[in-house]
Design a protein around this motif. Structure first.
Motif, PDB file in Angstrom:
ATOM      1  N   ALA A 121      22.684  53.348  64.253  1.00  0.00           N
ATOM      2  CA  ALA A 121      21.917  51.852  63.844  1.00  0.00           C
ATOM      3  C   ALA A 121      20.578  51.622  64.342  1.00  0.00           C
ATOM      4  O   ALA A 121      19.597  51.225  63.827  1.00  0.00           O
ATOM      5  CB  ALA A 121      22.723  51.413  65.402  1.00  0.00           C
TER       6      ALA A 121
ATOM      7  N   LEU B 276      22.497  45.061  67.775  1.00  0.00           N
ATOM      8  CA  LEU B 276      23.879  45.971  67.624  1.00  0.00           C
ATOM      9  C   LEU B 276      23.292  47.459  67.496  1.00  0.00           C
ATOM     10  O   LEU B 276      24.412  47.757  68.361  1.00  0.00           O
ATOM     11  CB  LEU B 276      23.638  46.373  66.049  1.00  0.00           C
TER      12      LEU B 276
ATOM     13  N   ALA C 109      24.793  40.995  66.190  1.00  0.00           N
ATOM     14  CA  ALA C 109      23.831  41.011  65.297  1.00  0.00           C
ATOM     15  C   ALA C 109      23.747  40.043  64.467  1.00  0.00           C
ATOM     16  O   ALA C 109      22.482  39.212  64.394  1.00  0.00           O
ATOM     17  CB  ALA C 109      23.710  42.068  64.881  1.00  0.00           C
ATOM     18  N   LEU C 110      24.920  39.434  64.312  1.00  0.00           N
ATOM     19  CA  LEU C 110      24.869  38.183  63.356  1.00  0.00           C
ATOM     20  C   LEU C 110      24.291  36.602  64.201  1.00  0.00           C
ATOM     21  O   LEU C 110      23.569  36.032  63.473  1.00  0.00           O
ATOM     22  CB  LEU C 110      26.336  37.400  62.857  1.00  0.00           C
TER      23      LEU C 110
ATOM     24  N   MET D 139      29.337  43.608  64.956  1.00  0.00           N
ATOM     25  CA  MET D 139      28.463  43.312  63.714  1.00  0.00           C
ATOM     26  C   MET D 139      28.229  40.815  64.254  1.00  0.00           C
ATOM     27  O   MET D 139      27.673  40.721  63.811  1.00  0.00           O
ATOM     28  CB  MET D 139      29.541  43.474  62.390  1.00  0.00           C
TER      29      MET D 139
ATOM     30  N   ASN E 115      35.323  42.441  64.029  1.00  0.00           N
ATOM     31  CA  ASN E 115      33.944  43.576  64.472  1.00  0.00           C
ATOM     32  C   ASN E 115      33.400  42.874  65.592  1.00  0.00           C
ATOM     33  O   ASN E 115      32.211  41.775  65.145  1.00  0.00           O
ATOM     34  CB  ASN E 115      33.684  43.900  63.271  1.00  0.00           C
TER      35      ASN E 115
END
Length: 152
Positions: free
Chosen positions: A70, A52, A8-9, A5, A2
């Motif tokens: 989002a 994100l 974003a992480l 994701m 993904n």
């Protein structure tokens, strides 16, 4: 995998890591504990949700329901980070100050620690508006880079 994701992480990790040299530049002191602290510049919350939303906007388009979700989620997180959580941090500072003042007035302040004495509450909880903005700008950059690196 993904990709939105992961972007974003990764952005959250970058934001947390940036807090250490920024703190060093401001204070002249290294504090690696900031890697696991909330608050400070830049806001990792804002950075993550903006990365994100940016990735999703570029991949799915601005009219998509994914981007709308989002963005709304991100705005709530950013509002909370600089509003409610910051006010909680300000209140915590006052509670800690009151505890110290009470100890001073009652004569409990001594070089040795009293077992019944309360532990200071964490004061760094939320963000100043410029910390939220800094996180959002970082998230925009990393969200864009994350999308471009997918090669689509």
């Amino acid at each position: 995998m993904n990709r939105p994701m992961m972007t974003a992480l990764t952005t959250i990790g970058i934001a947390q890591s940036l807090k250490i040299p920024i703190h060093k530049a401001k204070t002249g002191k290294w504090d690696t504990g900031l890697l696991f602290e909330t608050g400070g510049m830049p806001s990792s919350h804002s950075a993550g949700v903006t990365a994100l939303a940016t990735f999703i906007a570029l991949e799915r388009g601005l009219p998509s329901i994914d981007f709308a979700l989002a963005t709304v989620f991100g705005l709530i997180v950013m509002y909370d980070a600089q509003g409610i959580r910051r006010q909680t941090g300000e209140l915590t500072i006052k509670v800690n100050d009151m505890d110290e003042e009470l100890n001073r007035l009652t004569g409990l302040h001594s070089p040795q620690k009293n077992e019944d004495q309360s532990v200071k509450l964490r004061e760094r909880l939320g963000h100043m508006p410029e910390e939220v903005l800094g996180g959002a700008l970082l998230g925009f950059v990393t969200g864009t880079l994350g999308y471009l690196l997918t090669g689509k």
